[in-house]
Write a protein that holds these residues in place. Structure first.
Motif, PDB file in Angstrom:
ATOM      1  N   ASP A  45      -9.634 -31.377  10.233  1.00 26.98           N
ATOM      2  CA  ASP A  45     -10.668 -31.884  11.136  1.00 26.98           C
ATOM      3  C   ASP A  45     -10.031 -32.374  12.439  1.00 26.98           C
ATOM      4  OD1 ASP A  45     -12.663 -33.251  12.472  1.00 26.98           O
ATOM      5  OD2 ASP A  45     -13.417 -34.295  10.705  1.00 26.98           O
ATOM      6  N   ARG A  46     -10.337 -31.736  13.542  1.00 27.88           N
ATOM      7  CA  ARG A  46      -9.721 -32.093  14.825  1.00 27.88           C
ATOM      8  C   ARG A  46     -10.156 -33.480  15.296  1.00 27.88           C
ATOM      9  NH1 ARG A  46      -7.259 -27.657  17.327  1.00 27.88           N
ATOM     10  NH2 ARG A  46      -7.357 -28.720  19.344  1.00 27.88           N
ATOM     11  N   GLN A  47     -11.378 -33.873  15.013  1.00 32.25           N
ATOM     12  CA  GLN A  47     -11.831 -35.199  15.414  1.00 32.25           C
ATOM     13  C   GLN A  47     -11.038 -36.290  14.695  1.00 32.25           C
ATOM     14  OE1 GLN A  47     -16.052 -35.872  15.099  1.00 32.25           O
ATOM     15  NE2 GLN A  47     -15.871 -38.066  15.529  1.00 32.25           N
ATOM     16  N   ALA A  48     -10.749 -36.082  13.424  1.00 34.92           N
ATOM     17  CA  ALA A  48      -9.963 -37.056  12.665  1.00 34.92           C
ATOM     18  C   ALA A  48      -8.562 -37.177  13.244  1.00 34.92           C
ATOM     19  CB  ALA A  48      -9.899 -36.640  11.197  1.00 34.92           C
ATOM     20  N   CYS A  49      -8.000 -36.063  13.712  1.00 33.62           N
ATOM     21  CA  CYS A  49      -6.672 -36.098  14.346  1.00 33.62           C
ATOM     22  C   CYS A  49      -6.694 -36.999  15.577  1.00 33.62           C
ATOM     23  CB  CYS A  49      -6.241 -34.689  14.737  1.00 33.62           C
ATOM     24  SG  CYS A  49      -5.902 -33.594  13.344  1.00 33.62           S
ATOM     25  N   ALA A  50      -7.689 -36.799  16.438  1.00 41.54           N
ATOM     26  CA  ALA A  50      -7.781 -37.587  17.673  1.00 41.54           C
ATOM     27  C   ALA A  50      -7.994 -39.062  17.374  1.00 41.54           C
ATOM     28  CB  ALA A  50      -8.914 -37.043  18.539  1.00 41.54           C
ATOM     29  N   GLU A  51      -8.832 -39.376  16.398  1.00 39.31           N
ATOM     30  CA  GLU A  51      -9.108 -40.769  16.064  1.00 39.31           C
ATOM     31  C   GLU A  51      -7.858 -41.481  15.555  1.00 39.31           C
ATOM     32  OE1 GLU A  51     -12.294 -40.487  13.309  1.00 39.31           O
ATOM     33  OE2 GLU A  51     -13.844 -40.161  14.856  1.00 39.31           O
ATOM     34  N   LEU A  77      -1.972 -34.641  18.544  1.00 43.32           N
ATOM     35  CA  LEU A  77      -3.046 -35.247  17.751  1.00 43.32           C
ATOM     36  C   LEU A  77      -4.096 -35.894  18.645  1.00 43.32           C
ATOM     37  CD1 LEU A  77      -0.969 -36.889  14.878  1.00 43.32           C
ATOM     38  CD2 LEU A  77      -2.294 -34.765  14.780  1.00 43.32           C
ATOM     39  N   ALA A  78      -3.652 -36.556  19.716  1.00 45.14           N
ATOM     40  CA  ALA A  78      -4.591 -37.197  20.635  1.00 45.14           C
ATOM     41  C   ALA A  78      -5.536 -36.170  21.261  1.00 45.14           C
ATOM     42  CB  ALA A  78      -3.837 -37.953  21.724  1.00 45.14           C
ATOM     43  N   CYS A  79      -5.071 -34.919  21.366  1.00 45.08           N
ATOM     44  CA  CYS A  79      -5.914 -33.838  21.885  1.00 45.08           C
ATOM     45  C   CYS A  79      -6.745 -33.180  20.786  1.00 45.08           C
ATOM     46  CB  CYS A  79      -5.040 -32.785  22.562  1.00 45.08           C
ATOM     47  SG  CYS A  79      -4.206 -33.381  24.061  1.00 45.08           S
ATOM     48  N   GLY A  80      -6.620 -33.676  19.563  1.00 49.92           N
ATOM     49  CA  GLY A  80      -7.372 -33.130  18.451  1.00 49.92           C
ATOM     50  C   GLY A  80      -6.691 -31.987  17.727  1.00 49.92           C
ATOM     51  N   THR A  81      -5.420 -31.740  18.040  1.00 48.63           N
ATOM     52  CA  THR A  81      -4.710 -30.603  17.466  1.00 48.63           C
ATOM     53  C   THR A  81      -3.841 -31.036  16.286  1.00 48.63           C
ATOM     54  OG1 THR A  81      -4.670 -29.502  19.607  1.00 48.63           O
ATOM     55  CG2 THR A  81      -3.078 -28.740  17.962  1.00 48.63           C
ATOM     56  N   PRO A  82      -4.084 -30.492  15.096  1.00 46.04           N
ATOM     57  CA  PRO A  82      -3.292 -30.859  13.917  1.00 46.04           C
ATOM     58  C   PRO A  82      -1.882 -30.287  13.994  1.00 46.04           C
ATOM     59  CG  PRO A  82      -4.808 -29.090  13.377  1.00 46.04           C
ATOM     60  CD  PRO A  82      -5.131 -29.503  14.789  1.00 46.04           C
ATOM     61  N   VAL A  83      -1.009 -30.761  13.109  1.00 43.47           N
ATOM     62  CA  VAL A  83       0.416 -30.415  13.161  1.00 43.47           C
ATOM     63  C   VAL A  83       0.857 -29.779  11.842  1.00 43.47           C
ATOM     64  CG1 VAL A  83       2.754 -31.320  13.466  1.00 43.47           C
ATOM     65  CG2 VAL A  83       0.839 -32.325  14.750  1.00 43.47           C
ATOM     66  N   ALA A  84       1.708 -28.777  11.958  1.00 40.58           N
ATOM     67  CA  ALA A  84       2.385 -28.188  10.804  1.00 40.58           C
ATOM     68  C   ALA A  84       3.867 -28.475  10.929  1.00 40.58           C
ATOM     69  CB  ALA A  84       2.146 -26.679  10.745  1.00 40.58           C
TER      70      ALA A  84
END
Length: 343
Positions: free
Chosen positions: A301-307, A260-267
């Motif tokens: 949204d990858r930015q939301a993941c990182a935030e 998530l810190a890298c902007g990658t969402p999880v399944a």
């Protein structure tokens, strides 16, 4: 303070326990504490049967003298392995306080590898090991409630963090989706639930373990990259479209935070671990249909993941750890002609 951490899991092993302990030690030292990790590297050891990358110390009579030599103010038992049991026995016989931690669902892992061993045997093992501990640290409130239901006591929260300097968003190449797994290649990780999915894109696996050869044979289209650390690991997280977390038994899943810190969402499946780390529909998708979760996660949204991930730091985690640590009692130590080296 002089803080002693006793752990059967330590470098060069690569897993969530070691990652958490390394981050904890670094933060404690930055805060001015003197920290020693008593690990298999300090003893003679043999490879664990069926899990050779895990060393098991055997000259355990040296544990007590090693504790006395360091003269700690507090002792934390990080694992329930041979070193943890030896330190527990030595401290308990002298009436000395210590804390401990539950990093993995040990009963479920044992049952996954050896189905004939009942779960209740594993929980009896955990209760016995942690019963004398003054604070049993767990990663989430859900786990605290779950373990309390199995009869464990004095459970305390110790939440984990993420290295935001290393794990952060990076430019990505456009192309087919990349579905990434990071972790041990072992039966308890439920990897076939991921590898059997019909997904449009590439499947990558970072890590090693006892199932690697069999999985490489059965799934030749997947890419097995072996152990990666540091920048190489961060690059894989950042370059992936989705991190797939197929485990149903993890207590937390630190790799989810790093992705998530890298902007990658999880399944993931909707089970403890993902339910504690992920915000449904924002940082991940959890569903009993893992393929559906993978495809839906592509749209997040990858930015939301990182935030979301950046709100959790290792410094806050270390301070929470410190608040749970019982100091060794000076009067009891005096009976054994030993005083801690407090400033």
């Amino acid at each position: 303070m002089r803080i002693l951490i006793v752990s059967d899991a330590w470098q060069p092993q690569v897993n969530g326990v070691v990652t958490s302990l390394r981050a904890l030690v670094a933060e404690l030292r930055e805060l001015g504490h003197l920290v020693k990790v008593l690990s298999p590297q300090d003893f003679r050891h043999l490879p664990c049967p069926s899990y050779p990358e895990i060393p098991l110390a055997w000259d355990l009579w040296r544990v007590g003298p090693a504790i006395r030599e360091f003269r700690p103010d507090c002792v934390h038992l990080a694992t329930e392995g041979p070193l943890g049991w030896a330190a527990r026995r030595w401290l308990k016989r002298r009436g000395l306080a210590f804390s401990s931690a539950i990093h993995t669902r040990f009963p479920e892992y044992v049952h996954a590898r050896w189905p004939r061993i009942p779960l209740n045997w594993g929980y009896a093992f955990l209760r016995r090991f942690h019963r004398p501990s003054q604070a049993v640290l767990v990663s989430t409130e859900r786990l605290r409630q779950e373990f309390a239901g199995h009869g464990l006591q004095r459970l305390s929260l110790w939440r984990k963090g993420v290295d935001s300097a290393l794990f952060q968003p990076r430019p990505r190449e456009e192309g087919q989706p990349v579905f990434l797994y990071v972790g041990r290649l072992a039966a308890e990780k439920n990897l076939r639930a991921f590898l059997d999915l019909d997904l449009s894109g590439e499947k990558r696996l970072v890590g090693d373990g006892p199932e690697r050869a069999e999985l490489e044979r059965d799934y030749p289209q997947a890419r097995f990259l072996g152990f990666l650390q540091g920048e190489a690991l961060a690059a894989q997280f950042a370059g992936a479209s989705v991190l797939v977390f197929p485990s149903r038994t993890d207590t937390y899943g630190l790799v989810m935070l790093e992705a998530l810190a890298c902007g990658t969402p999880v399944a993931a499946f909707p089970v403890a671990g993902p339910l504690d780390v992920l915000q449904a529909g924002v940082t991940g998708v959890m569903d009993e249909d893992l393929g559906l979760a993978c495809r839906a996660a592509l749209r997040l949204d990858r930015q939301a993941c990182a935030e979301q991930a950046m709100r959790q730091s290792w410094r806050a985690s270390a301070l929470e750890f410190l608040c749970s640590q019982p100091l060794l009692d000076g009067e009891t130590l005096a009976e054994h002609d030993w005083q801690p080296a407090r400033a």
